[in-house]
Design an enzyme around this catalytic site. Sequence first.
Site, short mmCIF file in Angstrom:
data_model
loop_
_atom_site.label_atom_id
_atom_site.label_comp_id
_atom_site.label_asym_id
_atom_site.label_seq_id
_atom_site.Cartn_x
_atom_site.Cartn_y
_atom_site.Cartn_z
N HIS A 60 0.83 -1.20 0.00
CA HIS A 60 0.00 0.00 0.00
C HIS A 60 0.87 1.26 0.00
CE1 HIS A 60 -2.68 2.92 2.28
NE2 HIS A 60 -3.44 2.57 1.27
N GLU B 4 1.41 -0.55 -5.06
CA GLU B 4 0.22 0.27 -5.30
C GLU B 4 0.56 1.74 -5.47
OE1 GLU B 4 -1.99 2.03 -2.40
OE2 GLU B 4 -3.86 2.05 -3.51
N ASP C 254 -1.14 5.29 -6.03
CA ASP C 254 -2.31 6.14 -6.23
C ASP C 254 -1.91 7.16 -7.28
OD1 ASP C 254 -3.98 5.05 -4.13
OD2 ASP C 254 -2.69 6.07 -2.70
N HIS D 284 -0.97 10.21 -3.03
CA HIS D 284 -2.26 9.77 -2.51
C HIS D 284 -3.36 10.78 -2.79
CE1 HIS D 284 -5.39 9.25 0.65
NE2 HIS D 284 -5.29 8.01 0.23
O1 G3P Z 1 -6.72 1.54 -2.61
C1 G3P Z 1 -7.05 0.84 -1.46
C2 G3P Z 1 -6.82 1.81 -0.39
O2 G3P Z 1 -5.55 2.30 -0.67
C3 G3P Z 1 -7.81 2.94 -0.42
O3 G3P Z 1 -7.42 3.85 0.49
O4 G3P Z 1 -6.99 6.17 0.83
O5 G3P Z 1 -5.13 4.57 1.05
O6 G3P Z 1 -6.02 5.13 -1.17
P1 G3P Z 1 -6.33 4.97 0.28
CA CA Z 2 -5.13 3.58 -2.69
#
Ligand code: G3P
Ligand code: CA
Length: 332
Positions: free
Chosen positions: A18, A45, A47, A60
């Site tokens: 994450h 991951e 964003d 993010h």
């Molecule tokens: O994408 C799954 C999770 O990451 C969603 O929350 O706010 O960390 O992007 P966030």
């Molecule tokens: Ca995310």
Amino acid sequence: PAIAKEAVISSKPIIIAHRGASGERPEHTLAAYQRAIDQGADFIEPDLVMTKDGQLVARHENDISGTTDVATRKEFADRKRKKRIDGVDYKGWFTEDFTLAELKTLRAKERLPLLRRGNSKFDGQYDVPTLREIITLAKEASAKTGRTIGIYPETKHPSYFASIGLPMEALLVAELKAAGWDRADAPVFIQSFEVNNLKALKQLTQVPLIQLMAAEGGPADKAQPSYEAMATPEGLKAIATYAAGIGPQKDMVVANDGTVTALVADAHAAGLKVHPWTFRAENYFLPSGLRRGINPAGHGDMAAEIARFLDAGVDGLFTDYPYLGVEARNRH
Ligand code: G3P
Ligand code: CA
């Protein structure tokens, strides 16, 4: 295609880093992604948000006040803006007001306390990475390690970016195509909270799509189903018409009292994978060495809780500590 994909990635639950190994390195930096790769993560991951000159970069949120040193940079003082985005008021500096070249002069930083564990000397690159750089990192690491390391991008605020002339969907697919990853069997999932974004992507790519949903609050787009409605058997069947899986907030899978909900079974019945988020520091008493007590009313030990989710049958999970997820998955 689904069978081919399983063969490529893993038949075991996947561990998704994450924002990279963001419990140990500043989130969404190449250093955080590399740390995750070194720990055995299956996917990293990013964003994604947009720059002024139409590039996809990893942050993010498009407000970069908290995750870069922009506030200290005198030459950008006049770029500070007030904006209302998806119903929320912001005041700060925004990626869409910077070219990629300008963003690249900033230093990324972490907003949360970072775990100092093992090799705690911070290493690597701390600028704002582009999607292209992240794909290159994943591909090079795959070649070097012999493992398949994929990417799991999330489009952030896609309707907002489209409204200011910076649509994300075609650009994201073009980047995947350029990498040879615009395929159903590529090691890629694309996630979004926005139904319309996923439906638009469905028209452009065969890459599996993941519908995100939250335990509290509702979608910014009031025209789309509530997350509660999405999580019903009927809602899940509707999601299965455009997505390959769901990314629920983890309380929707195993409640705070330890009760396993029907969501995994109902999603599997609809043919959907389940990748809950997020196993990260804010919610836990943490294993030895991690920062403790951020939320003493939290879930207890993170590794034990990950194991409970694996027992509940999830197909993968998001964590800031990929080493914990990999260890739990390998023991499971
Ligand atoms: O994408 C799954 C999770 O990451 C969603 O929350 O706010 O960390 O992007 P966030
Ligand atoms: Ca995310």
